[in-house]
Scaffold this motif. Structure first.
Motif, short mmCIF file in Angstrom:
data_model
loop_
_atom_site.label_atom_id
_atom_site.label_comp_id
_atom_site.label_asym_id
_atom_site.label_seq_id
_atom_site.Cartn_x
_atom_site.Cartn_y
_atom_site.Cartn_z
N PRO A 276 0.68 -1.39 -0.25
CA PRO A 276 0.05 0.08 -0.11
C PRO A 276 0.90 1.25 0.07
CG PRO A 276 -1.23 -1.65 1.47
CD PRO A 276 0.38 -2.04 1.10
N ALA A 277 1.95 1.44 0.83
CA ALA A 277 2.68 2.53 0.86
C ALA A 277 3.38 2.86 -0.46
CB ALA A 277 3.74 2.27 1.79
N THR A 278 3.68 1.85 -1.13
CA THR A 278 4.39 2.02 -2.42
C THR A 278 3.34 2.37 -3.52
OG1 THR A 278 6.01 0.17 -2.14
CG2 THR A 278 5.67 0.73 -4.48
N ILE A 279 2.41 1.93 -3.40
CA ILE A 279 1.14 2.28 -4.48
C ILE A 279 0.95 3.69 -4.30
CG2 ILE A 279 -1.24 1.97 -5.08
CD1 ILE A 279 -0.68 -1.22 -4.00
N LEU A 280 0.62 4.08 -2.97
CA LEU A 280 0.16 5.73 -2.64
C LEU A 280 1.20 6.48 -2.94
CD1 LEU A 280 -1.60 4.91 0.56
CD2 LEU A 280 -2.59 5.17 -1.58
N ALA A 281 2.50 6.15 -2.81
CA ALA A 281 3.50 7.03 -3.17
C ALA A 281 3.71 7.11 -4.52
CB ALA A 281 4.84 6.34 -2.65
N ASP A 282 3.43 6.14 -5.44
CA ASP A 282 3.49 6.12 -6.91
C ASP A 282 2.11 6.81 -7.48
OD1 ASP A 282 6.06 5.11 -6.75
OD2 ASP A 282 5.30 2.95 -7.29
N ASN A 283 1.06 6.67 -6.89
CA ASN A 283 -0.30 7.37 -7.45
C ASN A 283 -0.97 7.94 -6.13
OD1 ASN A 283 -2.52 8.01 -8.55
ND2 ASN A 283 -3.03 5.94 -9.25
N PRO A 284 -0.57 9.17 -5.75
CA PRO A 284 -1.46 9.87 -4.74
C PRO A 284 -2.84 9.94 -4.75
CG PRO A 284 0.76 10.81 -5.29
CD PRO A 284 0.49 9.93 -6.31
N GLU A 285 -3.52 9.97 -6.14
CA GLU A 285 -4.66 9.94 -6.29
C GLU A 285 -5.50 8.77 -5.64
OE1 GLU A 285 -5.79 10.20 -10.30
OE2 GLU A 285 -4.45 12.27 -10.60
N LEU A 286 -4.96 7.72 -5.15
CA LEU A 286 -5.65 6.57 -4.51
C LEU A 286 -5.47 6.76 -2.97
CD1 LEU A 286 -4.16 3.50 -6.59
CD2 LEU A 286 -6.32 4.61 -6.72
N HIS A 287 -4.87 7.92 -2.72
CA HIS A 287 -5.23 8.17 -1.27
C HIS A 287 -6.67 8.06 -0.52
CE1 HIS A 287 -1.00 8.73 0.75
NE2 HIS A 287 -0.91 9.47 -0.79
N GLY A 288 -7.06 7.20 0.29
CA GLY A 288 -8.53 7.45 0.89
C GLY A 288 -9.24 6.57 0.05
N LYS A 289 -8.56 5.82 -0.99
CA LYS A 289 -9.50 5.10 -1.85
C LYS A 289 -9.23 3.40 -1.70
CE LYS A 289 -10.11 8.27 -5.48
NZ LYS A 289 -9.90 8.63 -6.90
N LEU A 290 -8.06 3.12 -0.97
CA LEU A 290 -7.69 1.95 -0.67
C LEU A 290 -8.23 1.31 0.80
CD1 LEU A 290 -4.07 1.70 -1.94
CD2 LEU A 290 -6.12 1.05 -3.24
N ALA A 291 -8.63 0.18 0.98
CA ALA A 291 -8.85 -0.53 2.06
C ALA A 291 -8.15 -1.90 2.11
CB ALA A 291 -10.19 -0.73 2.42
N ALA A 292 -7.93 -2.60 3.43
CA ALA A 292 -7.44 -3.94 3.34
C ALA A 292 -8.49 -4.81 4.43
CB ALA A 292 -6.10 -3.84 4.12
N ALA A 293 -8.31 -6.05 4.16
CA ALA A 293 -9.00 -7.05 5.13
C ALA A 293 -8.40 -8.20 5.05
CB ALA A 293 -10.46 -7.11 4.50
N THR A 294 -8.61 -9.07 5.91
CA THR A 294 -7.97 -10.50 6.09
C THR A 294 -8.59 -11.24 4.89
OG1 THR A 294 -9.54 -11.42 7.42
CG2 THR A 294 -7.42 -10.30 8.52
N ILE A 295 -7.67 -12.37 4.41
CA ILE A 295 -8.29 -13.16 3.56
C ILE A 295 -9.30 -14.09 4.15
CG2 ILE A 295 -7.63 -14.71 1.66
CD1 ILE A 295 -4.76 -13.71 1.98
N PRO A 296 -10.42 -14.11 3.41
CA PRO A 296 -11.60 -14.86 4.13
C PRO A 296 -11.35 -16.35 3.95
CG PRO A 296 -12.28 -14.09 2.06
CD PRO A 296 -11.11 -13.43 2.30
N GLY A 297 -11.57 -17.13 5.19
CA GLY A 297 -11.65 -18.57 4.95
C GLY A 297 -12.84 -19.32 4.07
N ALA A 298 -12.51 -20.53 3.77
CA ALA A 298 -13.54 -21.04 2.74
C ALA A 298 -15.08 -20.90 3.66
CB ALA A 298 -13.24 -22.43 2.86
N ASP A 299 -15.06 -21.18 4.88
CA ASP A 299 -16.42 -20.90 5.50
C ASP A 299 -16.47 -19.95 6.57
OD1 ASP A 299 -17.52 -23.28 3.85
OD2 ASP A 299 -16.02 -24.39 5.24
N GLY A 300 -15.81 -18.87 6.40
CA GLY A 300 -15.61 -17.94 7.31
C GLY A 300 -14.10 -18.08 8.01
N GLY A 301 -14.00 -17.03 8.85
CA GLY A 301 -12.40 -16.92 9.65
C GLY A 301 -11.52 -16.34 8.52
#
Length: 425
Positions: A276-301
């Protein structure tokens, strides 16, 4: 390690020793017992100079010894280590890629650190997957220093526009990717990378499968077992059946993915915590437009994902192993481990520090920290696995599926056969 692999390693070491006289005496702390020679990989921290100037001052105050810090580019590092081990010119202490530690330990180049670690009270605060990667044949050879992990990175603005949320299981991941493919035809909804083993691993593990298993010290491929095949099938089907990827991604590696995210062409993907830091440094227009989440498990978790980074190891050529250990302790202390993590954009190898980051790191950092603590995993800790990665067994498997040359079960069987040859089966 099989006799065939041991004989090959011994022959390689002999050949390298005979062809490297010019390296004798280089990079070996034995020349000056008052100086500790340290190899650090170049490129992780954008500006490591001030950090190591500070470390050197502190180390000198504590020990009276000097540090000779030498920077080694990552692309050249493995060959440099191999040649140095063959010629007896290894440094006293080095940063070692976490997937190399078992290989160097098997070669007899590293000092066992289990007793020192226990005496120092470090064991209980090591990130578990990094500790596993640093352990070979029951002994700890690599002290966790820092690492990164992969989780889900997505365009928050695009999700908000279409009333979508981060998926909580594989059904939701597929449904969300299909919805994005329909709503945003100019973007890749979820790229399926043909040259990224570590992205694939999350789905193999998330389905309850394994890449390989060990029994009585012997490794056997399990990528062809039903659970692993289910994970491979789910991942590749996003491209082959649901159209969330593109033909071009069949040969993409993770660098290609980062470039596509930076260009605004990707809606959701599995990406590294350092990106994310690399992406935002190279494209400041994406500031505030990215989010992260854990990779979902097959049935949750959470689906486990590969946790890769670096250990600190002491080589058996070090003339003063106590001095070398003092450096390792200093580098992995709360103060300096936290500093390095903050400057480099990675996570420290201490669970307590990662937990602090999860609590205080913000929405683009905390999900990666949670992924690391709760579901970080490493690849098989055997020297033979380096050969498997070198042959790109999993890339060949995924690409053959994406190109329609083999079914999932056929490709998985071919990959397992190739792995077992490397394991000596």
């Amino acid at each position: 390690m099989t006799n065939r692999v041991r004989r090959g390693a011994a022959a390689l070491a002999t050949a390298l020793f005979l062809t490297l006289p010019a390296l004798a005496g280089c990079g070996n702390g034995a020349a000056d017992a008052g100086t500790l020679t340290v190899w650090i990989m170049e490129g992780t921290n954008p500006d490591p100079g001030p950090f190591f100037e500070d470390v050197s001052r502190e180390f000198a105050e504590r020990t009276g010894a000097e540090l000779d810090v030498q920077y080694v580019p990552w692309p050249d590092a493995h060959d440099k280590f191999t040649k140095a081990m063959a010629g007896g010119t290894t440094p006293d202490v080095a940063e070692i890629g976490s997937t190399w530690t078992s290989e160097f330990a098997d070669a007899g180049a590293l000092v066992g650190l289990g007793e020192r670690s226990r005496d120092a009270g470090l064991d209980d605060d090591m990130v578990p997957a990094l500790r596993t990667a640093g352990t070979y044949d029951g002994e700890l050879y690599g002290i966790p220093w820092y690492a990164g992990v992969r989780a889900l990175l997505y365009r928050r603005d695009v999700f908000d526009q279409h009333g979508l949320r981060a998926p909580a299981d594989w059904d939701e991941l597929r449904e969300t990717a299909v919805a994005l493919e329909e709503a945003e035809p100019d973007m890749l909804a979820f790229p399926v990378l043909g040259d990224s083993e570590y992205t694939l691993d999350a789905f193999v593990w998330g389905a309850g499968g394994n890449l390989a298993t060990q029994s009585d010290g012997h490794w056997t491929a399990t990528i062809d077992r039903p659970d692993a095949v289910r994970g491979v099938d789910f991942y590749t089907s996003l491209a082959t059946e649901h159209g969330t990827s593109a033909k071009a991604a069949t040969t993409w590696n993770e660098a290609d993915l980062v470039a596509a995210i930076t260009d605004g062409k990707v809606a959701m993907a599995v990406a590294g915590s350092w990106t994310p830091a690399t992406i935002l440094a190279d494209n400041p227009e994406l500031h505030g437009k990215l989010a992260a989440a854990t990779i979902p498990g097959a049935d949750g978790g959470i689906s486990p994902s590969f946790l890769g980074g670096s250990h600190l190891g002491i080589f058996n050529t070090a003339p003063d192993q106590d001095l070398a250990w003092e450096f390792v302790e200093l580098m992995t202390s709360e103060e300096y481990a936290a500093q390095w993590a903050e400057q480099s954009g990675y996570f420290a190898g201490r669970t307590s520090l990662v937990a602090r980051t999860e609590r205080d790191g913000g929405p683009l950092v905390a999900p990666f920290a949670r992924q690391m603590i709760e579901a970080g995993r490493t690849v098989p800790t055997t020297p033979a696995y380096g050969e498997i990665q070198g042959k790109k067994v999993f890339a060949q498997m995924v690409q053959s599926i994406l190109n329609g040359k083999q079914s999932v079960s056929e490709a998985a069987q071919a990959a397992a056969d190739d792995m077992d040859r490397s394991f000596g089966n």
